[in-house]
Design a protein around this motif. Structure first.
Motif, PDB file in Angstrom:
ATOM      1  N   ARG A 128      17.038  -5.790  19.923  1.00 35.83           N
ATOM      2  CA  ARG A 128      16.325  -5.748  18.887  1.00 35.83           C
ATOM      3  C   ARG A 128      15.128  -6.396  18.551  1.00 35.83           C
ATOM      4  O   ARG A 128      15.528  -7.293  18.606  1.00 35.83           O
ATOM      5  CB  ARG A 128      16.991  -4.990  17.516  1.00 35.83           C
ATOM      6  N   ILE A 129      14.131  -5.758  17.791  1.00 34.10           N
ATOM      7  CA  ILE A 129      12.837  -7.579  18.025  1.00 34.10           C
ATOM      8  C   ILE A 129      12.195  -6.951  16.597  1.00 34.10           C
ATOM      9  O   ILE A 129      11.656  -5.699  16.479  1.00 34.10           O
ATOM     10  CB  ILE A 129      12.331  -6.836  19.198  1.00 34.10           C
ATOM     11  N   THR A 130      12.178  -8.123  16.027  1.00 32.35           N
ATOM     12  CA  THR A 130      11.122  -8.191  14.697  1.00 32.35           C
ATOM     13  C   THR A 130      10.117  -9.389  14.740  1.00 32.35           C
ATOM     14  O   THR A 130      10.144 -10.633  15.170  1.00 32.35           O
ATOM     15  CB  THR A 130      11.844  -7.385  12.991  1.00 32.35           C
ATOM     16  N   ASP A 131       8.908  -8.538  14.341  1.00 37.77           N
ATOM     17  CA  ASP A 131       7.677  -9.756  13.961  1.00 37.77           C
ATOM     18  C   ASP A 131       8.053 -10.583  12.866  1.00 37.77           C
ATOM     19  O   ASP A 131       7.382 -11.256  11.545  1.00 37.77           O
ATOM     20  CB  ASP A 131       6.771  -9.218  14.238  1.00 37.77           C
ATOM     21  N   GLY A 132       9.398  -9.859  11.894  1.00 33.98           N
ATOM     22  CA  GLY A 132       9.314 -10.222  10.575  1.00 33.98           C
ATOM     23  C   GLY A 132       8.419  -9.076   9.494  1.00 33.98           C
ATOM     24  O   GLY A 132       9.375  -8.951   8.103  1.00 33.98           O
ATOM     25  N   LEU A 133       8.127  -7.761  10.227  1.00 35.27           N
ATOM     26  CA  LEU A 133       7.340  -6.750   9.041  1.00 35.27           C
ATOM     27  C   LEU A 133       7.713  -6.217   9.753  1.00 35.27           C
ATOM     28  O   LEU A 133       8.041  -4.565   9.392  1.00 35.27           O
ATOM     29  CB  LEU A 133       5.732  -6.824   9.449  1.00 35.27           C
ATOM     30  N   ARG A 134       7.350  -5.290  10.923  1.00 32.77           N
ATOM     31  CA  ARG A 134       8.150  -4.340  12.017  1.00 32.77           C
ATOM     32  C   ARG A 134       9.530  -4.552  12.704  1.00 32.77           C
ATOM     33  O   ARG A 134       9.599  -5.784  13.251  1.00 32.77           O
ATOM     34  CB  ARG A 134       7.371  -3.724  12.037  1.00 32.77           C
ATOM     35  N   ALA A 135      10.521  -3.391  13.205  1.00 37.93           N
ATOM     36  CA  ALA A 135      11.464  -3.557  13.914  1.00 37.93           C
ATOM     37  C   ALA A 135      11.054  -2.347  14.538  1.00 37.93           C
ATOM     38  O   ALA A 135      11.260  -1.293  14.558  1.00 37.93           O
ATOM     39  CB  ALA A 135      12.686  -4.102  13.295  1.00 37.93           C
ATOM     40  N   ILE A 136      11.730  -3.023  15.927  1.00 39.02           N
ATOM     41  CA  ILE A 136      12.132  -2.153  17.257  1.00 39.02           C
ATOM     42  C   ILE A 136      13.229  -2.007  18.086  1.00 39.02           C
ATOM     43  O   ILE A 136      13.567  -3.146  17.581  1.00 39.02           O
ATOM     44  CB  ILE A 136      10.681  -1.816  18.071  1.00 39.02           C
ATOM     45  N   ALA A 137      14.013  -1.058  18.369  1.00 40.95           N
ATOM     46  CA  ALA A 137      14.858  -0.753  19.262  1.00 40.95           C
ATOM     47  C   ALA A 137      14.860  -0.552  19.947  1.00 40.95           C
ATOM     48  O   ALA A 137      13.959   0.352  21.029  1.00 40.95           O
ATOM     49  CB  ALA A 137      15.785  -1.008  18.312  1.00 40.95           C
ATOM     50  N   TYR A 138      15.732  -1.010  21.676  1.00 39.07           N
ATOM     51  CA  TYR A 138      14.911  -0.341  23.303  1.00 39.07           C
ATOM     52  C   TYR A 138      16.273  -1.043  23.647  1.00 39.07           C
ATOM     53  O   TYR A 138      17.133  -1.675  24.312  1.00 39.07           O
ATOM     54  CB  TYR A 138      14.005  -2.142  23.884  1.00 39.07           C
ATOM     55  N   LEU A 139      16.671   0.532  23.998  1.00 35.39           N
ATOM     56  CA  LEU A 139      17.930   0.861  24.565  1.00 35.39           C
ATOM     57  C   LEU A 139      17.280   1.683  25.614  1.00 35.39           C
ATOM     58  O   LEU A 139      17.370   3.038  25.838  1.00 35.39           O
ATOM     59  CB  LEU A 139      19.420   1.165  24.003  1.00 35.39           C
ATOM     60  N   SER A 140      17.086   0.823  27.456  1.00 35.16           N
ATOM     61  CA  SER A 140      16.042   1.953  28.401  1.00 35.16           C
ATOM     62  C   SER A 140      17.503   2.801  28.732  1.00 35.16           C
ATOM     63  O   SER A 140      16.798   3.934  29.486  1.00 35.16           O
ATOM     64  CB  SER A 140      15.329   0.923  29.368  1.00 35.16           C
ATOM     65  N   ASP A 141      18.751   2.016  29.373  1.00 33.88           N
ATOM     66  CA  ASP A 141      18.669   2.676  30.211  1.00 33.88           C
ATOM     67  C   ASP A 141      20.684   2.474  29.680  1.00 33.88           C
ATOM     68  O   ASP A 141      21.149   1.379  29.138  1.00 33.88           O
ATOM     69  CB  ASP A 141      19.995   1.680  31.331  1.00 33.88           C
ATOM     70  N   HIS A 142      21.401   3.503  28.501  1.00 34.36           N
ATOM     71  CA  HIS A 142      22.136   3.829  28.294  1.00 34.36           C
ATOM     72  C   HIS A 142      23.025   4.655  28.745  1.00 34.36           C
ATOM     73  O   HIS A 142      23.384   5.855  28.256  1.00 34.36           O
ATOM     74  CB  HIS A 142      22.103   3.966  26.487  1.00 34.36           C
TER      75      HIS A 142
END
Ligand SMILES: [Zn+2]
Ligand SMILES: [Zn+2]
Length: 278
Positions: free
Chosen positions: A159-173
């Motif tokens: 989970r990655i955020t710049d403090g304003l927006r956030a994304i989650a990356y689960l490429s292989d699950h």
């Protein structure tokens, strides 16, 4: 934050005329602060060549965060023109495992006789490190790393955020490895929910259709239906369906896209070269 999809294909590259619109390069997502060059790369599949195009010949200075070590997430490394040049400064991080150093783990696949050079022979300044689960500050982004089930090797979702927006990356699950869960595609387990909670965009493994799943349920991946269900359960704003099966043609993806028009949240099928609106 800008999110560039540089490689969206799963398992192995898919070259050929049936794959040009969605793209055949394997997993690589590039994150940039606003209009700057990308500084944080998620995975190093053959889609890394797209990062070099974004950099227009400039040396890459930043970090590469690997979700795991399968070929389709590492094969782009020795062909990363912007990283393999004088002036490049690259910190590569991967999930800690097997009691081995990060560089030794990479070199198991990238060294003779499998490949002519080792990771330390890449040009520029490279360093290699491993990560446990936790929260990290990397290239001005806040990163949460959690282990998620996948077949063969320790795998992290981010989970990655710049403090304003956030994304989650689960490429292989492969949540089905835990238990069948409510719809038979795996449970919405704690680590997945923590990673995806209220993100603007979820980029998630969407390798199989529900029809294909019964005979492929042990192969380490998710259904598109699971990705939609997780996005909805965790309050994600949008799903980007990612890691397309290598045999899935453009026409088949179009067909899947049409069927997702009635999904409970907006769904985009990942296309190589696309920037994700945030
Ligand atoms: Zn993969
Ligand atoms: Zn994998």
């Amino acid at each position: 934050m800008r999110v560039h999809l540089c490689g969206v294909r799963g398992s192995t590259p898919a070259p050929g005329p049936e794959f040009v619109r969605y793209g055949g390069n394997t997993s690589c997502v590039a994150l940039a602060h606003d209009d700057g060059d990308p500084t944080l790369l998620l995975d190093a599949g053959t889609g890394l060549s797209g990062v070099s195009r974004l950099m227009q010949g400039r040396p890459f200075r930043g970090a590469i965060l690997l979700s795991h070590l399968h070929w389709d997430h590492t094969h782009g490394l020795p062909f990363f023109r912007s990283g393999d040049q004088d002036g490049a400064e690259v910190r590569l991080l991967l999930p800690a495992q097997d009691g081995a150093t990060a560089e030794d783990l990479l070199a198991r696949a990238m060294s003779p006789p499998h490949f002519p050079i080792t990771p330390s022979q890449l040009r520029g300044t490279w360093s290699f490190g491993d990560l446990e689960e936790g929260c990290f500050e990397i290239e001005g982004f806040q990163v949460l790393a959690r282990e998620i089930p996948h077949k063969g090797g320790r795998t992290f979702g981010y989970r990655i955020t710049d403090g304003l927006r956030a994304i989650a990356y689960l490429s292989d699950h492969h949540p089905y490895a835990l238990r069948p869960g409510p719809e038979g595609f795996g449970p919405y387990h704690e680590a997945a929910l923590a990673l995806v909670a209220d993100v603007d965009v979820l980029i998630h493994d969407a390798q199989y259709t529900a029809t294909e799943f019964p005979e492929r349920c042990a192969w380490g991946h998710s259904t598109i239906d699971y990705a939609v269900g997780l996005a909805e359960a965790a309050g994600a704003g949008r799903l980007v369906a990612f890691h397309h099966d290598p045999r899935r043609t453009d026409d088949e993806l179009d067909e899947i896209g049409r069927s997702l028009g009635s999904a409970p949240i907006p769904v985009t099928l990942a296309r190589e070269g696309q920037s994700v609106p945030l």
